[in-house]
Motif scaffolding. Structure first.
Motif, PDB file in Angstrom:
ATOM      1  N   MET A  78       0.851  -1.192   0.000  1.00 45.46           N
ATOM      2  CA  MET A  78       0.000   0.000   0.000  1.00 45.46           C
ATOM      3  C   MET A  78       0.885   1.240   0.000  1.00 45.46           C
ATOM      4  O   MET A  78       1.852   1.334   0.732  1.00 45.46           O
ATOM      5  N   ASN A  79       0.509   2.170  -0.854  1.00 44.01           N
ATOM      6  CA  ASN A  79       1.219   3.432  -0.951  1.00 44.01           C
ATOM      7  C   ASN A  79       0.223   4.542  -0.597  1.00 44.01           C
ATOM      8  O   ASN A  79      -0.735   4.778  -1.331  1.00 44.01           O
ATOM      9  N   ALA A  80       0.453   5.218   0.505  1.00 42.90           N
ATOM     10  CA  ALA A  80      -0.484   6.238   0.983  1.00 42.90           C
ATOM     11  C   ALA A  80      -0.634   7.406   0.014  1.00 42.90           C
ATOM     12  O   ALA A  80      -1.615   8.147   0.090  1.00 42.90           O
ATOM     13  N   ASN A  81       0.307   7.594  -0.915  1.00 38.92           N
ATOM     14  CA  ASN A  81       0.238   8.677  -1.894  1.00 38.92           C
ATOM     15  C   ASN A  81      -0.398   8.250  -3.216  1.00 38.92           C
ATOM     16  O   ASN A  81      -0.477   9.051  -4.133  1.00 38.92           O
ATOM     17  N   CYS A  82      -0.809   6.998  -3.311  1.00 45.58           N
ATOM     18  CA  CYS A  82      -1.349   6.467  -4.565  1.00 45.58           C
ATOM     19  C   CYS A  82      -2.875   6.485  -4.536  1.00 45.58           C
ATOM     20  O   CYS A  82      -3.488   5.882  -3.656  1.00 45.58           O
ATOM     21  N   PRO A  83      -3.509   7.143  -5.518  1.00 47.49           N
ATOM     22  CA  PRO A  83      -4.974   7.198  -5.531  1.00 47.49           C
ATOM     23  C   PRO A  83      -5.640   5.838  -5.750  1.00 47.49           C
ATOM     24  O   PRO A  83      -6.795   5.657  -5.371  1.00 47.49           O
ATOM     25  N   LEU A  84      -4.926   4.870  -6.337  1.00 48.14           N
ATOM     26  CA  LEU A  84      -5.512   3.547  -6.536  1.00 48.14           C
ATOM     27  C   LEU A  84      -5.260   2.621  -5.349  1.00 48.14           C
ATOM     28  O   LEU A  84      -5.833   1.533  -5.278  1.00 48.14           O
ATOM     29  N   CYS A  85      -4.405   3.044  -4.405  1.00 48.91           N
ATOM     30  CA  CYS A  85      -4.245   2.314  -3.142  1.00 48.91           C
ATOM     31  C   CYS A  85      -5.239   2.815  -2.102  1.00 48.91           C
ATOM     32  O   CYS A  85      -5.678   2.054  -1.243  1.00 48.91           O
ATOM     33  N   THR A  86      -5.585   4.079  -2.181  1.00 54.93           N
ATOM     34  CA  THR A  86      -6.408   4.693  -1.140  1.00 54.93           C
ATOM     35  C   THR A  86      -7.892   4.776  -1.504  1.00 54.93           C
ATOM     36  O   THR A  86      -8.705   5.122  -0.651  1.00 54.93           O
ATOM     37  N   ALA A  87      -8.252   4.490  -2.749  1.00 55.31           N
ATOM     38  CA  ALA A  87      -9.655   4.527  -3.192  1.00 55.31           C
ATOM     39  C   ALA A  87      -9.850   3.499  -4.302  1.00 55.31           C
ATOM     40  O   ALA A  87      -8.887   3.010  -4.897  1.00 55.31           O
ATOM     41  N   ASP A  88     -11.107   3.191  -4.592  1.00 58.78           N
ATOM     42  CA  ASP A  88     -11.400   2.203  -5.632  1.00 58.78           C
ATOM     43  C   ASP A  88     -10.972   2.659  -7.020  1.00 58.78           C
ATOM     44  O   ASP A  88     -10.662   1.851  -7.875  1.00 58.78           O
ATOM     45  N   GLY A  89     -11.000   3.960  -7.278  1.00 58.21           N
ATOM     46  CA  GLY A  89     -10.628   4.469  -8.586  1.00 58.21           C
ATOM     47  C   GLY A  89     -11.795   4.641  -9.528  1.00 58.21           C
ATOM     48  O   GLY A  89     -11.612   4.863 -10.720  1.00 58.21           O
ATOM     49  N   GLY A  90     -12.997   4.558  -9.024  1.00 60.92           N
ATOM     50  CA  GLY A  90     -14.207   4.679  -9.821  1.00 60.92           C
ATOM     51  C   GLY A  90     -15.316   3.909  -9.131  1.00 60.92           C
ATOM     52  O   GLY A  90     -15.200   3.536  -7.956  1.00 60.92           O
ATOM     53  N   GLU A  91     -16.387   3.638  -9.847  1.00 61.70           N
ATOM     54  CA  GLU A  91     -17.511   2.883  -9.295  1.00 61.70           C
ATOM     55  C   GLU A  91     -17.159   1.398  -9.265  1.00 61.70           C
ATOM     56  O   GLU A  91     -16.996   0.771 -10.318  1.00 61.70           O
ATOM     57  N   LEU A  92     -17.031   0.845  -8.083  1.00 60.62           N
ATOM     58  CA  LEU A  92     -16.645  -0.556  -7.945  1.00 60.62           C
ATOM     59  C   LEU A  92     -17.760  -1.461  -8.464  1.00 60.62           C
ATOM     60  O   LEU A  92     -18.898  -1.380  -7.998  1.00 60.62           O
ATOM     61  N   ILE A  93     -17.409  -2.314  -9.428  1.00 64.35           N
ATOM     62  CA  ILE A  93     -18.353  -3.272  -9.987  1.00 64.35           C
ATOM     63  C   ILE A  93     -18.093  -4.666  -9.425  1.00 64.35           C
ATOM     64  O   ILE A  93     -19.015  -5.403  -9.104  1.00 64.35           O
ATOM     65  N   TRP A  94     -16.810  -5.016  -9.275  1.00 65.26           N
ATOM     66  CA  TRP A  94     -16.426  -6.361  -8.839  1.00 65.26           C
ATOM     67  C   TRP A  94     -15.045  -6.310  -8.215  1.00 65.26           C
ATOM     68  O   TRP A  94     -14.201  -5.511  -8.641  1.00 65.26           O
ATOM     69  N   HIS A 114      -0.038  -2.539  -4.665  1.00 65.40           N
ATOM     70  CA  HIS A 114       0.690  -1.470  -5.356  1.00 65.40           C
ATOM     71  C   HIS A 114       1.943  -2.028  -6.030  1.00 65.40           C
ATOM     72  O   HIS A 114       2.959  -2.259  -5.379  1.00 65.40           O
ATOM     73  N   VAL A 115       1.830  -2.261  -7.323  1.00 69.31           N
ATOM     74  CA  VAL A 115       2.961  -2.599  -8.185  1.00 69.31           C
ATOM     75  C   VAL A 115       2.830  -1.751  -9.435  1.00 69.31           C
ATOM     76  O   VAL A 115       1.732  -1.331  -9.797  1.00 69.31           O
ATOM     77  N   ALA A 116       3.945  -1.511 -10.105  1.00 64.75           N
ATOM     78  CA  ALA A 116       3.917  -0.618 -11.265  1.00 64.75           C
ATOM     79  C   ALA A 116       3.855  -1.345 -12.603  1.00 64.75           C
ATOM     80  O   ALA A 116       3.300  -0.815 -13.568  1.00 64.75           O
ATOM     81  N   GLU A 117       4.421  -2.519 -12.685  1.00 58.08           N
ATOM     82  CA  GLU A 117       4.581  -3.184 -13.987  1.00 58.08           C
ATOM     83  C   GLU A 117       4.026  -4.601 -13.970  1.00 58.08           C
ATOM     84  O   GLU A 117       4.023  -5.268 -12.926  1.00 58.08           O
ATOM     85  N   MET A 118       3.614  -5.087 -15.133  1.00 56.39           N
ATOM     86  CA  MET A 118       3.156  -6.466 -15.266  1.00 56.39           C
ATOM     87  C   MET A 118       4.234  -7.445 -14.800  1.00 56.39           C
ATOM     88  O   MET A 118       3.929  -8.467 -14.190  1.00 56.39           O
ATOM     89  N   THR A 119       5.486  -7.126 -15.071  1.00 53.58           N
ATOM     90  CA  THR A 119       6.579  -8.036 -14.706  1.00 53.58           C
ATOM     91  C   THR A 119       6.825  -8.071 -13.198  1.00 53.58           C
ATOM     92  O   THR A 119       7.584  -8.915 -12.727  1.00 53.58           O
ATOM     93  N   ASN A 120       6.171  -7.188 -12.431  1.00 51.84           N
ATOM     94  CA  ASN A 120       6.235  -7.277 -10.972  1.00 51.84           C
ATOM     95  C   ASN A 120       5.373  -8.413 -10.440  1.00 51.84           C
ATOM     96  O   ASN A 120       5.499  -8.788  -9.274  1.00 51.84           O
ATOM     97  N   LEU A 121       4.502  -8.948 -11.289  1.00 48.83           N
ATOM     98  CA  LEU A 121       3.593 -10.017 -10.888  1.00 48.83           C
ATOM     99  C   LEU A 121       4.164 -11.382 -11.247  1.00 48.83           C
ATOM    100  O   LEU A 121       4.854 -11.535 -12.260  1.00 48.83           O
ATOM    101  N   ALA A 122       3.809 -12.379 -10.442  1.00 45.71           N
ATOM    102  CA  ALA A 122       4.105 -13.770 -10.804  1.00 45.71           C
ATOM    103  C   ALA A 122       3.328 -14.102 -12.075  1.00 45.71           C
ATOM    104  O   ALA A 122       2.283 -13.501 -12.365  1.00 45.71           O
TER     105      ALA A 122
END
Length: 142
Positions: free
Chosen positions: A1-17, A43-51
């Motif tokens: 979690m990044n406290a300065n990131c809007p997608l860590c601190t909120a849904d980023g829009g109307e949550l559907i799922w 909170h990751v920046a790139e696809m390659t950060n994921l397994a």
């Protein structure tokens, strides 16, 4: 979690799922009815950060959202984008596009080429409740 990131601190829009890994939101962009985002919860920046398995799960969800948009919204084209230049939190934009869009054939972030087409927007916004239901149907309950 990044406290300065809007997608860590909120849904980023109307949550559907949402599940433990990711969420799907409706962006509620006034010129782009049906514009969705698929957001990785951690909170990751790139696809390659994921397994690799997580990359696959994310992209399978992006494809399910794209298919739902095609079936319900009937766009001329669907745009997929994972930029993250402004918000470096991994997320995919899934955007139904129409020749009547203000910026078509450019990106939704391009300068407008024409005025809004009120009747077209009204017709497309009327489909959004069905899109929300379709997304829940294909993704499951959260």
């Amino acid at each position: 979690m990044n406290a300065n990131c809007p997608l860590c601190t909120a849904d980023g829009g109307e949550l559907i799922w949402k599940n433990d890994e990711l969420r799907v939101i409706l962006a509620n962009e006034p010129e782009y009815p049906g514009f969705c985002r698929v957001i990785w919860n951690t909170h990751v920046a790139e696809m390659t950060n994921l397994a690799i398995a997580n990359r696959s799960a994310l992209m399978q969800t992006v494809m399910k959202v794209e298919q739902a948009i095609i079936e319900v919204m009937q766009p001329d084209k669907v745009n997929l984008a994972a930029l993250g230049n402004m918000v470096p939190h991994l997320h995919w934009h899934v955007i139904p596009r129409y020749q009547q869009d203000k910026t078509f054939p450019g990106s939704v972030w391009s300068n407008p080429l024409r005025d809004s087409h009120a009747q077209h927007l009204a017709t497309q916004f009327a489909k959004v409740p069905a899109l929300k239901q379709k997304l829940i149907d294909v993704l499951g309950t959260h």
